[in-house]
Design an enzyme around this catalytic site. Structure first.
Site, PDB file in Angstrom:
ATOM      1  N   GLU A   6      34.140  29.238  21.764  1.00 62.67           N
ATOM      2  CA  GLU A   6      34.871  28.695  22.920  1.00 62.67           C
ATOM      3  C   GLU A   6      35.134  29.788  23.963  1.00 62.67           C
ATOM      4  O   GLU A   6      36.289  30.066  24.294  1.00 62.67           O
ATOM      5  CB  GLU A   6      36.220  28.132  22.465  1.00 62.67           C
ATOM      6  N   PRO A   7      34.114  30.425  24.496  1.00 62.04           N
ATOM      7  CA  PRO A   7      34.384  31.497  25.461  1.00 62.04           C
ATOM      8  C   PRO A   7      34.801  30.944  26.822  1.00 62.04           C
ATOM      9  O   PRO A   7      34.336  29.882  27.238  1.00 62.04           O
ATOM     10  CB  PRO A   7      33.023  32.200  25.579  1.00 62.04           C
ATOM     11  N   GLY A   8      35.688  31.631  27.477  1.00 62.20           N
ATOM     12  CA  GLY A   8      36.075  31.260  28.835  1.00 62.20           C
ATOM     13  C   GLY A   8      35.793  32.438  29.742  1.00 62.20           C
ATOM     14  O   GLY A   8      34.840  32.483  30.517  1.00 62.20           O
ATOM     15  N   ARG A   9      36.626  33.488  29.565  1.00 64.16           N
ATOM     16  CA  ARG A   9      36.553  34.672  30.414  1.00 64.16           C
ATOM     17  C   ARG A   9      35.151  35.306  30.438  1.00 64.16           C
ATOM     18  O   ARG A   9      34.675  35.695  31.496  1.00 64.16           O
ATOM     19  CB  ARG A   9      37.565  35.693  29.882  1.00 64.16           C
ATOM     20  N   TYR A  68      40.807  32.345  34.891  1.00 63.34           N
ATOM     21  CA  TYR A  68      42.260  32.264  35.026  1.00 63.34           C
ATOM     22  C   TYR A  68      42.720  32.720  36.412  1.00 63.34           C
ATOM     23  O   TYR A  68      43.769  33.322  36.559  1.00 63.34           O
ATOM     24  CB  TYR A  68      42.951  33.075  33.915  1.00 63.34           C
ATOM     25  N   CYS A 103      57.754  35.684  48.202  1.00 63.52           N
ATOM     26  CA  CYS A 103      59.057  36.346  48.149  1.00 63.52           C
ATOM     27  C   CYS A 103      59.474  36.642  46.720  1.00 63.52           C
ATOM     28  O   CYS A 103      60.428  36.048  46.196  1.00 63.52           O
ATOM     29  CB  CYS A 103      60.090  35.493  48.867  1.00 63.52           C
ATOM     30  N   GLU A 104      58.748  37.500  46.078  1.00 60.81           N
ATOM     31  CA  GLU A 104      59.037  37.956  44.713  1.00 60.81           C
ATOM     32  C   GLU A 104      58.533  39.393  44.626  1.00 60.81           C
ATOM     33  O   GLU A 104      57.426  39.685  45.109  1.00 60.81           O
ATOM     34  CB  GLU A 104      58.236  37.148  43.684  1.00 60.81           C
ATOM     35  N   ARG A 142      47.400  36.566  37.692  1.00 56.99           N
ATOM     36  CA  ARG A 142      47.227  37.411  36.496  1.00 56.99           C
ATOM     37  C   ARG A 142      48.012  38.724  36.569  1.00 56.99           C
ATOM     38  O   ARG A 142      48.535  39.206  35.575  1.00 56.99           O
ATOM     39  CB  ARG A 142      45.744  37.708  36.232  1.00 56.99           C
ATOM     40  N   TYR A 158      50.747  39.176  33.730  1.00 57.73           N
ATOM     41  CA  TYR A 158      50.382  40.042  32.595  1.00 57.73           C
ATOM     42  C   TYR A 158      50.218  41.509  32.983  1.00 57.73           C
ATOM     43  O   TYR A 158      49.629  42.272  32.225  1.00 57.73           O
ATOM     44  CB  TYR A 158      49.040  39.586  31.995  1.00 57.73           C
TER      45      TYR A 158
HETATM   46  N1  LLP Z   1      39.995  28.711  22.780  1.00 60.78           N
HETATM   47  C1  LLP Z   1      41.329  28.558  22.725  1.00 60.78           C
HETATM   48  C2  LLP Z   1      41.908  27.711  21.686  1.00 60.78           C
HETATM   49  C3  LLP Z   1      42.135  29.234  23.653  1.00 60.78           C
HETATM   50  O1  LLP Z   1      43.457  29.097  23.586  1.00 60.78           O
HETATM   51  C4  LLP Z   1      41.546  30.062  24.652  1.00 60.78           C
HETATM   52  C5  LLP Z   1      42.359  30.757  25.637  1.00 60.78           C
HETATM   53  C6  LLP Z   1      40.137  30.158  24.671  1.00 60.78           C
HETATM   54  C7  LLP Z   1      39.392  29.475  23.718  1.00 60.78           C
HETATM   55  C8  LLP Z   1      39.395  30.983  25.703  1.00 60.78           C
HETATM   56  O2  LLP Z   1      39.703  32.312  25.627  1.00 60.78           O
HETATM   57  P1  LLP Z   1      38.848  33.399  26.463  1.00 60.78           P
HETATM   58  O3  LLP Z   1      37.444  33.399  25.908  1.00 60.78           O
HETATM   59  O4  LLP Z   1      38.874  33.015  27.881  1.00 60.78           O
HETATM   60  O5  LLP Z   1      39.549  34.676  26.213  1.00 60.78           O
HETATM   61  N2  LLP Z   1      45.686  33.208  31.197  1.00 60.78           N
HETATM   62  C9  LLP Z   1      45.379  34.352  30.354  1.00 60.78           C
HETATM   63  C10 LLP Z   1      44.470  33.975  29.219  1.00 60.78           C
HETATM   64  C11 LLP Z   1      45.029  32.879  28.351  1.00 60.78           C
HETATM   65  C12 LLP Z   1      44.086  32.452  27.282  1.00 60.78           C
HETATM   66  C13 LLP Z   1      44.547  31.217  26.627  1.00 60.78           C
HETATM   67  N3  LLP Z   1      43.647  30.723  25.641  1.00 60.78           N
HETATM   68  C14 LLP Z   1      44.761  35.448  31.210  1.00 60.78           C
HETATM   69  O6  LLP Z   1      44.633  35.267  32.411  1.00 60.78           O
HETATM   70  O7  LLP Z   1      44.432  36.505  30.685  1.00 60.78           O
END
Ligand code: LLP
Length: 409
Positions: free
Chosen positions: A271-274, A370, A341-342, A310, A314
């Site tokens: 499940e990659p996102g980033r 993100y 204004c923060e 971000r 973080y």
């Molecule tokens: N699968 C699940 C169940 C997740 O909770 C997440 C991310 C992913 C996959 C994808 O993760 P990735 O491959 O993108 O690392 N907003 C934060 C990141 C929060 C991630 C939440 N879960 C940021 O900007 O760093």
């Protein structure tokens, strides 16, 4: 290959000059490279080629429907965490058989939707959630395919606010609870336990925690003797935001995953996102004002924490790069801040930077993951536009929100 680079001191996304775009469209806006997304997807898949995994792109990282469509064409499925994300993934053309639904607080309505749409897996995070899914499936006269999410109690080195796999985190079930869950769910006749899933955090730059997680999974499978059809290994693979960030090397892990797959005769899901979209975009913004502080100059941008959260959330480091490079030096340190204004509406401080003038354009780097998906209307600011480049063509994939739509709420 980098799709976002300088040519003769001018920043280009693929074949398009960012300066040209910035003078044509109102800043700020997100600017993506389609080829970069495609390349990232291919290279991720290539890493794990031997295990022939199903990639379920994590929609929370970027939920723009045009980006989902690009990924769907590459063969991607989706990892969703809400009814909204599920509907969007379906609307983009991603097949239900390639969608997994995670999250600790799914509502009855969301569960109903997921079951009706026959998605691949609902990844369950608690026993009480399983009881509700069983009830809803019964009412719909269906069997629901579920996965069970493990909390492996592994400390992945990343920002504490994006770590998910430690015992103190709200996600998944501990080893012992998961094992008793496997026994108890047998009583829940409308559920089919098809998968075990895990996700230990985000922006992880070492392969060790992933390897450790695999060991915990082996232990559980050996103990429960369940032949899971799918093993969902989650996302979390980090990218290099900072010069000193070490690129994650997944070779070893990939070999272990291949062995694991053979040994347990299961299908692998990631499940990659980033890793897919993070490096694919910049946020183009203008220096609205320069203001002298006591020991630094503030460059006040027209993009703020509402557009890109971000850093405020973080303390994430994102470089800010000029749209046109010059050889002159700025006098003294410079801090890039936003208009909200923060105090936390600030991005990055440089001790040395090139000469900067009011109305210059700059770009916040690596904002594809993100970025837009976390943006908000804070301070009653409209959501900004998103534009994508494919070779020499620019396409608006989200129009700037009309301010009027905010005035009656
Ligand atoms: N699968 C699940 C169940 C997740 O909770 C997440 C991310 C992913 C996959 C994808 O993760 P990735 O491959 O993108 O690392 N907003 C934060 C990141 C929060 C991630 C939440 N879960 C940021 O900007 O760093």
């Amino acid at each position: 290959m980098s799709f976002i680079r300088y040519k003769n001191n001018n920043l280009f996304v693929e074949n398009v000059s960012v300066k040209r775009l910035a003078s044509k469209f109102n800043t700020p806006f997100y600017l993506y490279s389609e080829s970069c997304i495609i390349e990232n997807y291919r290279s991720f898949l290539n890493n794990f080629k031997k295990s022939n995994p199903l990639i379920c792109f994590s929609v929370k990282a970027n939920s723009n429907i045009q980006i989902l469509k690009i990924l769907r064409k590459m063969g991607s499925g989706a990892d969703v965490v809400s009814g909204g994300e599920l509907l969007k993934a379906l609307k983009s053309g991603i097949k239900p058989s390639k969608i997994v639904f995670s999250g600790v607080g799914k509502t009855e309505e969301e569960i109903k939707l997921a079951i009706k749409k026959n998605i691949l897996l609902i990844n369950v995070e608690s026993e009480n959630e399983a009881i509700l899914i069983n009830k809803v499936a019964g009412q719909l006269k269906k069997k629901s395919n579920i996965g069970i999410r493990l909390n492996p109690d592994i400390n992945a080195p990343t920002h504490k606010k994006i770590s998910t796999g430690k015992a103190e985190d709200k996600f998944g079930l501990s080893k012992t609870n998961l094992i008793s869950f496997c026994i108890n769910t047998k009583k829940l006749k409308n559920l089919k336990l098809n998968a075990i899933s895990v996700h230990i955090g985000s922006q992880i730059l070492s392969e060790n925690p992933f390897k450790k997680t695999l060991k915990v999974l082996e232990e559980i499978i050996n103990k429960t003797k369940i032949n899971f059809k799918f093993v969902d290994l989650g996302g979390g693979f980090g990218i290099t935001y900072k010069k000193n960030d070490k690129k994650i090397n997944l070779k070893n892990y990939s070999n272990l995953v291949e062995k694991f797959k053979k040994r347990y005769n299961c299908n692998i899901i990631f499940e990659p996102g980033r890793a897919i979209v993070g490096s694919s975009a910049i946020l183009v913004t203008k220096v609205q004002y320069l203001k002298k502080g006591s020991n630094k100059t503030f460059a006040i941008l027209n993009a703020g924490m509402n557009d890109f959260m971000r850093t405020a959330l973080y303390d994430a480091v994102h470089n800010i790069i000029p749209i046109s490079k010059n050889n002159k030096k700025n006098k003294g340190p410079i801090e890039f801040v936003g208009p909200i204004c923060e105090t936390t509406c600030k991005f990055i401080k440089y001790n040395k930077y090139q000469n900067l003038n009011q109305s210059d354009y700059v770009a916040i780097a690596d904002v594809g993951a993100y970025g837009a998906s976390l943006s908000s209307n804070y301070n009653t600011k409209p959501l900004i536009a998103e534009i994508i480049i494919n070779k020499s063509k620019a396409r608006v994939i989200r129009k700037k929100q009309n301010i009027k739509s905010l005035l009656n709420q």
